[in-house]
Write an enzyme that holds these catalytic residues in place. Structure first.
Site, PDB file in Angstrom:
ATOM      1  N   SER A  23       0.661  -1.058   0.155  1.00  7.45           N
ATOM      2  CA  SER A  23      -0.047   0.072  -0.137  1.00  7.45           C
ATOM      3  C   SER A  23       0.831   1.440  -0.110  1.00  7.45           C
ATOM      4  O   SER A  23       0.593   2.208  -0.863  1.00  7.45           O
ATOM      5  CB  SER A  23      -0.989  -0.049   1.221  1.00  7.45           C
ATOM      6  OG  SER A  23      -2.079  -0.884   1.132  1.00  7.45           O
ATOM      7  N   ASP A 319      -7.155  -8.171   4.297  1.00  4.66           N
ATOM      8  CA  ASP A 319      -6.185  -8.882   3.560  1.00  4.66           C
ATOM      9  C   ASP A 319      -5.545  -9.956   4.360  1.00  4.66           C
ATOM     10  O   ASP A 319      -5.257 -10.833   3.619  1.00  4.66           O
ATOM     11  CB  ASP A 319      -4.902  -8.087   3.062  1.00  4.66           C
ATOM     12  CG  ASP A 319      -5.425  -6.961   2.017  1.00  4.66           C
ATOM     13  OD1 ASP A 319      -6.568  -6.996   1.524  1.00  4.66           O
ATOM     14  OD2 ASP A 319      -4.658  -5.888   1.762  1.00  4.66           O
ATOM     15  N   ARG A 350     -12.407 -14.248  -2.105  1.00  7.07           N
ATOM     16  CA  ARG A 350     -11.757 -14.967  -1.237  1.00  7.07           C
ATOM     17  C   ARG A 350     -12.377 -15.689   0.033  1.00  7.07           C
ATOM     18  O   ARG A 350     -11.791 -16.849   0.616  1.00  7.07           O
ATOM     19  CB  ARG A 350     -10.877 -14.076  -0.177  1.00  7.07           C
ATOM     20  CG  ARG A 350      -9.551 -13.578  -1.193  1.00  7.07           C
ATOM     21  CD  ARG A 350      -8.625 -12.528  -0.548  1.00  7.07           C
ATOM     22  NE  ARG A 350      -7.483 -12.363  -1.515  1.00  7.07           N
ATOM     23  CZ  ARG A 350      -6.850 -11.225  -1.408  1.00  7.07           C
ATOM     24  NH1 ARG A 350      -7.224 -10.405  -0.540  1.00  7.07           N
ATOM     25  NH2 ARG A 350      -5.689 -11.184  -2.330  1.00  7.07           N
ATOM     26  N   ARG A 392      -2.531 -14.048  -2.197  1.00 10.83           N
ATOM     27  CA  ARG A 392      -2.850 -14.236  -0.761  1.00 10.83           C
ATOM     28  C   ARG A 392      -3.368 -15.709  -0.419  1.00 10.83           C
ATOM     29  O   ARG A 392      -3.202 -16.342   0.654  1.00 10.83           O
ATOM     30  CB  ARG A 392      -3.457 -13.401  -0.152  1.00 10.83           C
ATOM     31  CG  ARG A 392      -2.863 -11.826  -0.337  1.00 10.83           C
ATOM     32  CD  ARG A 392      -3.347 -10.811   1.012  1.00 10.83           C
ATOM     33  NE  ARG A 392      -3.106  -9.459   0.453  1.00 10.83           N
ATOM     34  CZ  ARG A 392      -1.731  -8.906   0.550  1.00 10.83           C
ATOM     35  NH1 ARG A 392      -0.551  -9.508   1.119  1.00 10.83           N
ATOM     36  NH2 ARG A 392      -1.589  -7.713   0.049  1.00 10.83           N
TER      37      ARG A 392
END
Ligand code: S3P
Length: 432
Positions: A23, A319, A350, A392
């Protein structure tokens, strides 16, 4: 297509420094480009996502030189120094790159086109396109502007300030509007339902701009000059550290030190969740770099128990939910994760992808519309799992494999390069 083969670990040990915060890396190169003067960025993440943002910034006429590993020198030209790109800006897999740049470009007096890979062009862009149109930009795209590619005719001198009530807690939406608001005559305000990461606000202050925060609202006055301050040091990414934090909390015998990690309170939900599950985590040598809190983090193995994860903590750990699901799958009791519907519009859905994949390893998981219910077992079983094109998910499954019986294969792991180059090497160094 790269596969990652993971054998059970006897303990995660030693010291490591994950790569720079993603970020912050996107923001550093964008804000340095519109600041006056040269910024040397250290700790820049050399991942595909952030390198694509740096490339896009170059295409806007800014000199960005690579001086060494993770060191970029950016010759900022001030708020009005960008020029019309001659080609399409391709942000690859990165939602942050696309949404932040869309905000910046909506404030320019030129035309630009943004696109991305097969995953990014499916992710929602209406959430930024609508407010940026309200600020005066003319934006078109697939599905009436809901999906990329996006073609942006910036509002230039006619950017209108906006008071926007965001329906989602999203730092990408907030930052896109603030970036465009830097070009408006007047004050732009974004209010969120929960506080999202505040790196944009902190970095604007680092570059000398004034930003007001009142409750869940952030306001910025347009046309404030940004001034380079020499060096901007980016700490290691807590979202990358999270994989090692969970690995050490789930593999008996573990004791690791993760150095120089960004511990901005809007990002430390992973620490709070793991501590609420009984983890042994300590923050050492707290300090500050470029307006961001930083610390070393020590984690020692301790058997985890279930927790409920919902509300304000969700944007602070958004996240990390896939790897939290892995922790929950081996914790005692039933973990409930709610209020996390945003996970369905990340690099993959996700909620669905982590549930599907850890079930292959024997996890007991129930999908909710906005989360997951996970009943922990003593150990997971090794299995062959898919990344679903999501970095991820790939790394979370690798961590699950460390604490499983038998071998785990994670397929299609080249996506890890988007955010964590060197992940496999660091994992092999500390886990075996
Ligand atoms: C990011 C914000 C979050 C996060 C993403 C990075 C950012 O997305 O999931 O990985 O740098 O602003 P949203 O703002 O869409 O929640």
């Amino acid at each position: 297509m790269a596969d990652l083969v993971i054998d059970p670990s006897k303990g995660i040990t030693g010291e490591l420094t994950p790569p720079g915060d993603k970020s912050l890396s996107h923001r550093a190169v964008i804000f340095a480009a519109i600041a006056e003067g040269r910024t040397e960025i250290t700790g820049f993440l050399p991942g595909e996502d952030t390198l694509n943002t740096a490339k896009a910034v170059r295409m806007l006429g800014i000199t960005v030189e690579e001086k060494g590993p993770g060191i970029l020198s950016v010759q900022g030209k001030g708020l009005n120094g960008l020029s019309e790109p001659s080609g399409v800006l391709d942000l690859g897999n990165s939602g942050t790159g696309m949404r932040l740049l869309a905000g910046l470009l909506a404030g320019q007096d030129f035309f630009s086109v943004l696109t991305g890979d097969q995953y990014l062009v499916k992710r929602p862009m209406g959430r930024i396109v609508e407010p940026l149109r309200a600020m005066g930009a003319v934006i078109d795209g697939r599905s009436g502007g809901k999906l990329a590619p996006l073609a942006i005719r910036g509002a230039g001198r006619n950017v209108k300030p906006l008071s926007f009530q965001s329906p989602v807690a999203s730092a990408q939406v907030k930052s896109a509007i603030i970036l465009c608001g830097l070009y408006a005559d007047g004050v732009t305000t974004v209010t969120e339902p929960h506080k999202s990461r505040d790196h944009t606000e902190r970095m604007l202050r680092f570059f000398g701009a004034s930003v007001k925060e009142e409750g869940l609202g952030v306001s910025v006055r347009g046309k404030q000059p940004l001034r380079a301050r020499g060096t901007l040091e980016i700490p290691a990414d807590i979202s990358s550290a999270a994989f090692f934090m969970v690995a050490a909390s789930t593999v008996p015998g573990s004791d690791i030190l993760i150095r120089n990690v960004g511990v901005n309170p809007t990002r430390t939900g992973i620490i709070d969740v793991l501590v609420s599950m009984g983890a042994d985590i300590s923050l050492l040598a707290p300090r500050e770099q470029a307006g961001e809190p930083v610390a070393d983090i020590r984690i020692r193995y301790r058997r985890l128990h279930a927790a409920t994860v919902k509300g304000d903590i969700i944007p602070r750990s958004i996240d990390e939910i896939p790897v939290i699901a892995v922790a929950a799958a081996t914790a005692s009791g039933k973990t409930i994760i709610k209020d996390a519907a945003e996970l369905r519009v990340k690099e993959s859905d996700r909620i669905a992808t982590i549930a599907t994949e850890i079930r292959k390893m024997g996890a007991v998981v129930n999908e909710l519309p906005d989360g997951l219910e996970i009943t922990g077992r003593e150990r997971l079983d090794g299995a062959t799992c898919e990344s679903h094109g999501d970095h991820r998910i790939a790394m979370s499954l690798a961590v699950a494999g460390l604490a499983a019986t038998g071998q785990t294969v994670v397929r299609d792991t080249e996506w890890i390069e988007t955010s964590f180059p060197g992940f496999e090497r660091m994992l092999r160094q500390s886990a075996y």
